[in-house]
Design a protein around this motif. Structure first.
Motif, PDB file in Angstrom:
ATOM      1  N   GLY A   1       0.805  -1.210   0.000  1.00  0.00           N
ATOM      2  CA  GLY A   1       0.000   0.000   0.000  1.00  0.00           C
ATOM      3  C   GLY A   1       0.842   1.265   0.000  1.00  0.00           C
ATOM      4  N   ARG A   2       2.131   1.145   0.308  1.00  0.00           N
ATOM      5  CA  ARG A   2       2.999   2.323   0.331  1.00  0.00           C
ATOM      6  C   ARG A   2       3.996   2.313  -0.819  1.00  0.00           C
ATOM      7  N   LEU A   3       3.950   1.297  -1.632  1.00  0.00           N
ATOM      8  CA  LEU A   3       4.879   1.196  -2.743  1.00  0.00           C
ATOM      9  C   LEU A   3       4.243   1.746  -4.009  1.00  0.00           C
ATOM     10  N   VAL A   4       5.055   2.299  -4.865  1.00  0.00           N
ATOM     11  CA  VAL A   4       4.603   2.833  -6.143  1.00  0.00           C
ATOM     12  C   VAL A   4       5.226   1.960  -7.234  1.00  0.00           C
ATOM     13  N   PRO A   5       4.439   1.521  -8.194  1.00  0.00           N
ATOM     14  CA  PRO A   5       5.007   0.728  -9.279  1.00  0.00           C
ATOM     15  C   PRO A   5       6.117   1.513  -9.998  1.00  0.00           C
ATOM     16  N   HIS A   6       7.090   0.812 -10.503  1.00  0.00           N
ATOM     17  CA  HIS A   6       8.247   1.418 -11.155  1.00  0.00           C
ATOM     18  C   HIS A   6       7.826   2.366 -12.281  1.00  0.00           C
ATOM     19  N   GLU A   7       6.922   1.908 -13.110  1.00  0.00           N
ATOM     20  CA  GLU A   7       6.487   2.725 -14.247  1.00  0.00           C
ATOM     21  C   GLU A   7       5.881   4.047 -13.778  1.00  0.00           C
ATOM     22  N   GLU A   8       5.090   3.981 -12.720  1.00  0.00           N
ATOM     23  CA  GLU A   8       4.461   5.191 -12.179  1.00  0.00           C
ATOM     24  C   GLU A   8       5.510   6.150 -11.611  1.00  0.00           C
ATOM     25  N   ALA A   9       6.476   5.606 -10.891  1.00  0.00           N
ATOM     26  CA  ALA A   9       7.538   6.441 -10.316  1.00  0.00           C
ATOM     27  C   ALA A   9       8.357   7.098 -11.418  1.00  0.00           C
ATOM     28  N   MET A  10       8.709   6.331 -12.453  1.00  0.00           N
ATOM     29  CA  MET A  10       9.500   6.886 -13.547  1.00  0.00           C
ATOM     30  C   MET A  10       8.715   7.953 -14.312  1.00  0.00           C
ATOM     31  N   ALA A  11       7.410   7.753 -14.496  1.00  0.00           N
ATOM     32  CA  ALA A  11       6.589   8.751 -15.183  1.00  0.00           C
ATOM     33  C   ALA A  11       6.593  10.055 -14.396  1.00  0.00           C
ATOM     34  N   GLU A  12       6.492   9.962 -13.073  1.00  0.00           N
ATOM     35  CA  GLU A  12       6.499  11.164 -12.237  1.00  0.00           C
ATOM     36  C   GLU A  12       7.862  11.862 -12.300  1.00  0.00           C
ATOM     37  N   ILE A  13       8.933  11.074 -12.282  1.00  0.00           N
ATOM     38  CA  ILE A  13      10.279  11.653 -12.371  1.00  0.00           C
ATOM     39  C   ILE A  13      10.469  12.367 -13.703  1.00  0.00           C
ATOM     40  N   PHE A  14      10.065  11.724 -14.792  1.00  0.00           N
ATOM     41  CA  PHE A  14      10.214  12.343 -16.112  1.00  0.00           C
ATOM     42  C   PHE A  14       9.353  13.599 -16.231  1.00  0.00           C
ATOM     43  N   ASP A  15       8.200  13.587 -15.589  1.00  0.00           N
ATOM     44  CA  ASP A  15       7.337  14.766 -15.608  1.00  0.00           C
ATOM     45  C   ASP A  15       8.014  15.935 -14.892  1.00  0.00           C
ATOM     46  N   VAL A  16       8.630  15.658 -13.749  1.00  0.00           N
ATOM     47  CA  VAL A  16       9.338  16.698 -13.001  1.00  0.00           C
ATOM     48  C   VAL A  16      10.506  17.229 -13.833  1.00  0.00           C
ATOM     49  N   ILE A  17      11.232  16.337 -14.488  1.00  0.00           N
ATOM     50  CA  ILE A  17      12.371  16.755 -15.325  1.00  0.00           C
ATOM     51  C   ILE A  17      11.884  17.622 -16.486  1.00  0.00           C
ATOM     52  N   ARG A  18      10.821  17.188 -17.138  1.00  0.00           N
ATOM     53  CA  ARG A  18      10.280  17.948 -18.268  1.00  0.00           C
ATOM     54  C   ARG A  18       9.857  19.341 -17.833  1.00  0.00           C
ATOM     55  N   LYS A  19       9.160  19.428 -16.719  1.00  0.00           N
ATOM     56  CA  LYS A  19       8.713  20.728 -16.214  1.00  0.00           C
ATOM     57  C   LYS A  19       9.908  21.608 -15.849  1.00  0.00           C
ATOM     58  N   ALA A  20      10.939  21.010 -15.265  1.00  0.00           N
ATOM     59  CA  ALA A  20      12.125  21.780 -14.884  1.00  0.00           C
ATOM     60  C   ALA A  20      12.833  22.305 -16.129  1.00  0.00           C
ATOM     61  N   GLU A  21      12.889  21.504 -17.161  1.00  0.00           N
ATOM     62  CA  GLU A  21      13.551  21.922 -18.385  1.00  0.00           C
ATOM     63  C   GLU A  21      12.801  23.032 -19.098  1.00  0.00           C
ATOM     64  N   THR A  22      11.491  23.042 -18.995  1.00  0.00           N
ATOM     65  CA  THR A  22      10.691  24.089 -19.659  1.00  0.00           C
ATOM     66  C   THR A  22      10.461  25.270 -18.749  1.00  0.00           C
ATOM     67  N   GLY A  23      10.927  25.201 -17.510  1.00  0.00           N
ATOM     68  CA  GLY A  23      10.764  26.295 -16.573  1.00  0.00           C
ATOM     69  C   GLY A  23       9.393  26.382 -15.975  1.00  0.00           C
ATOM     70  N   LYS A  24       8.602  25.318 -16.067  1.00  0.00           N
ATOM     71  CA  LYS A  24       7.234  25.355 -15.551  1.00  0.00           C
ATOM     72  C   LYS A  24       7.095  24.618 -14.217  1.00  0.00           C
ATOM     73  N   GLY A  25       8.175  24.053 -13.731  1.00  0.00           N
ATOM     74  CA  GLY A  25       8.053  23.290 -12.503  1.00  0.00           C
ATOM     75  C   GLY A  25       8.363  24.130 -11.280  1.00  0.00           C
ATOM     76  N   ASP A  26       8.046  23.586 -10.107  1.00  0.00           N
ATOM     77  CA  ASP A  26       8.374  24.250  -8.849  1.00  0.00           C
ATOM     78  C   ASP A  26       9.883  24.197  -8.668  1.00  0.00           C
ATOM     79  N   LYS A  27      10.403  25.252  -8.038  1.00  0.00           N
ATOM     80  CA  LYS A  27      11.831  25.298  -7.730  1.00  0.00           C
ATOM     81  C   LYS A  27      12.106  24.290  -6.610  1.00  0.00           C
ATOM     82  N   VAL A  28      13.163  23.529  -6.768  1.00  0.00           N
ATOM     83  CA  VAL A  28      13.514  22.520  -5.780  1.00  0.00           C
ATOM     84  C   VAL A  28      14.603  23.046  -4.882  1.00  0.00           C
TER      85      VAL A  28
END
Length: 125
Positions: free
Chosen positions: A98-125
């Motif tokens: 119940g606390r684990l995230v499938p690999h595909e889901e985790a990678m999709a979220e990571i790629f989404d964060v990277i994409r947003k960071a590259e386009t300047g649309k993501g939150d500053k980390v």
């Protein structure tokens, strides 16, 4: 002294070996017997292979136990330890359910964060 082979199987095996090795019947018998004796003399027992320096013999002597008893104890301890490991893994998996995230889901979220960071649309980390 002559050797008389009355057993048909022994005779057939001896003749086959003699033909294969290019030997006389007598030479085949001598060669086969030397090889068999050498294999038996040099055969390692499992307990000797496991502890070639006589460590098992030292324990057996020091505890007045047989080598086979000690080997049985070692196997039992190994089984207990491995079962504890397996049980621990199963407990960990159950605990994480119940606390684990499938690999595909985790990678999709990571790629989404990277994409947003590259386009300047993501939150500053």
């Amino acid at each position: 002294m002559a050797i008389n082979i009355d057993d048909p199987e022994a005779d057939a095996l001896t003749r086959t070996f003699a033909r294969m090795a290019g030997l006389s019947i007598s030479e085949a018998i001598v060669t086969a017997m030397k090889e068999a004796i050498d294999r038996r003399r040099n055969r390692e027992e499992p307990l000797e292979t496991a502890r070639p320096n006589g460590e098992l013999d030292r324990i057996a002597s020091g505890t007045s136990r047989s080598r086979s008893f000690l080997a049985g104890e070692a196997v039992a301890a190994y089984v207990d330890r491995e079962l504890e490991i397996i049980d621990g893994i199963k407990r960990g998996i159950a605990d994480a359910a119940g606390r684990l995230v499938p690999h595909e889901e985790a990678m999709a979220e990571i790629f989404d964060v990277i994409r947003k960071a590259e386009t300047g649309k993501g939150d500053k980390v």
